[in-house]
Scaffold this motif. Sequence first.
Motif, mmCIF file in Angstrom:
data_model
loop_
_atom_site.group_PDB
_atom_site.id
_atom_site.type_symbol
_atom_site.label_atom_id
_atom_site.label_comp_id
_atom_site.label_asym_id
_atom_site.label_seq_id
_atom_site.Cartn_x
_atom_site.Cartn_y
_atom_site.Cartn_z
ATOM 1 N N ARG A 188 0.832 -1.212 0.000
ATOM 2 C CA ARG A 188 0.000 0.000 0.000
ATOM 3 C C ARG A 188 0.861 1.255 0.000
ATOM 4 O O ARG A 188 0.516 2.249 -0.640
ATOM 5 N N THR A 189 1.976 1.200 0.736
ATOM 6 C CA THR A 189 2.884 2.341 0.721
ATOM 7 C C THR A 189 3.418 2.565 -0.688
ATOM 8 O O THR A 189 3.579 3.705 -1.131
ATOM 9 N N CYS A 221 -2.192 10.977 -0.733
ATOM 10 C CA CYS A 221 -3.160 10.885 0.372
ATOM 11 C C CYS A 221 -4.514 10.409 -0.140
ATOM 12 O O CYS A 221 -5.215 9.645 0.539
ATOM 13 N N ALA A 224 -4.433 6.729 -0.483
ATOM 14 C CA ALA A 224 -4.550 6.099 0.842
ATOM 15 C C ALA A 224 -5.996 6.106 1.323
ATOM 16 O O ALA A 224 -6.476 5.119 1.894
ATOM 17 N N ALA A 225 -6.710 7.204 1.079
ATOM 18 C CA ALA A 225 -8.108 7.311 1.506
ATOM 19 C C ALA A 225 -8.981 6.304 0.764
ATOM 20 O O ALA A 225 -9.863 5.666 1.360
ATOM 21 N N ALA A 228 -8.297 2.833 2.098
ATOM 22 C CA ALA A 228 -8.870 2.665 3.434
ATOM 23 C C ALA A 228 -10.345 2.274 3.328
ATOM 24 O O ALA A 228 -10.843 1.459 4.093
ATOM 25 N N GLN B 35 -10.339 9.090 12.660
ATOM 26 C CA GLN B 35 -10.505 7.776 12.046
ATOM 27 C C GLN B 35 -11.085 7.913 10.643
ATOM 28 O O GLN B 35 -11.378 9.018 10.208
ATOM 29 N N ARG B 37 -11.406 7.712 6.458
ATOM 30 C CA ARG B 37 -10.586 8.058 5.299
ATOM 31 C C ARG B 37 -9.666 9.246 5.554
ATOM 32 O O ARG B 37 -8.555 9.284 5.053
ATOM 33 N N ARG B 39 -8.271 10.078 8.369
ATOM 34 C CA ARG B 39 -7.167 9.558 9.161
ATOM 35 C C ARG B 39 -6.176 8.816 8.255
ATOM 36 O O ARG B 39 -4.959 8.991 8.366
ATOM 37 N N ALA B 40 -6.684 7.987 7.344
ATOM 38 C CA ALA B 40 -5.809 7.237 6.437
ATOM 39 C C ALA B 40 -5.011 8.188 5.552
ATOM 40 O O ALA B 40 -3.818 7.974 5.301
ATOM 41 N N ASP B 43 -2.296 9.785 7.639
ATOM 42 C CA ASP B 43 -1.213 8.838 7.920
ATOM 43 C C ASP B 43 -0.297 8.656 6.705
ATOM 44 O O ASP B 43 0.870 8.303 6.845
ATOM 45 N N ALA B 44 -0.854 8.894 5.511
ATOM 46 C CA ALA B 44 -0.067 8.717 4.285
ATOM 47 C C ALA B 44 0.769 9.954 3.954
ATOM 48 O O ALA B 44 1.576 9.916 3.022
#
Lengths: 232, 100
Positions: A188-189, A221, A224-225, A228, B35, B37, B39-40, B43-44
Amino acid sequence: MRRTPILPGEDLAAGLIAIFPAAIAVVPFGLLLGATAGLKGLSPVEIALMSGVVFAGSSQFVAVDLWTDPASWAALGLATLIVNLRFTLMSASLGRKLGAFSPAQRFGAVFFLADEVWAVAERRAADRVLRPAFLFAAGGFLYANWMIWTVAGCLLGRALGNPAALGFDFAFAAMFIGLVIGFWRGPRTGLIIAASAAAAVGVDALVAGPWYVLAGAAAGCGAAAIMAGEGA
Amino acid sequence: MTLDAATSLAILAMALATYAVRAGGLLIAERLPQQGRVRAAMDALPPAVLSAVIAPTALATGPAETLAAIVTVVAAFRLPLIATVAIGVASVVVFRALIG
């Protein structure tokens, strides 16, 4: 429950060790910035003042590049604001990890939030509690280092030659690659990095200025969203 | 050893702009959701921002720099940061000498 560690020495030493490679890697850039500033008519005292109160390498390069005589505070202030917008993202992210800091320490700490200091602080916060001694040691060391080498560059000037001849111009990129891989947490990174890099390269090719940094950050980002939402 | 008034004012403007963007994030950090999306995405941020800063230099400068970047990535998975930087600098010198 805030608790001051009895022996901050461990955090202090860890901060110095973590930032040391970055301090070495920025030496050629400090020298180059100082030498370029000298050619633009800035005195060693003026470059010392700039490094001392701004302490943000990429925006200092842009400012020196745009420098006119007399200097335009509006043009230089605006250019600096745009180049440094990424710091708002960085302090928003790190701000959630400053539980061990007093309010005054938080607002003091963000002054030292150069890219490299932020990266090692985030890395530290991923493993354990981020304490003021770590951040101020890392930030203070990089700060003193940056002051010394930018002023040295201005004093030495043209005698330095071209840093690209020895590959030193790539030190910054190599260091950032090392810092990025420090945040590797699996495939994922890799997708986050790929999305960010692709957007940054694309926007950099199409739009002049530092907007590619914000575009890449948004793409990474955003990826990542989306992931998630799928996983959790 | 001089300190010009217009220069001092410009440096002050740069300092205020830089501190404003650095402190600005602290003010929004506590208002962000902890928490989901958002939050994700937060974190990225570290790998996303750092990748974006160097991607044009690493990938769009020339073949020597791109190859050196690949070598540096491989090194970064195995070696400490200082050795990674040394290998990156050495490899760009070698690739520039070989392919220009």
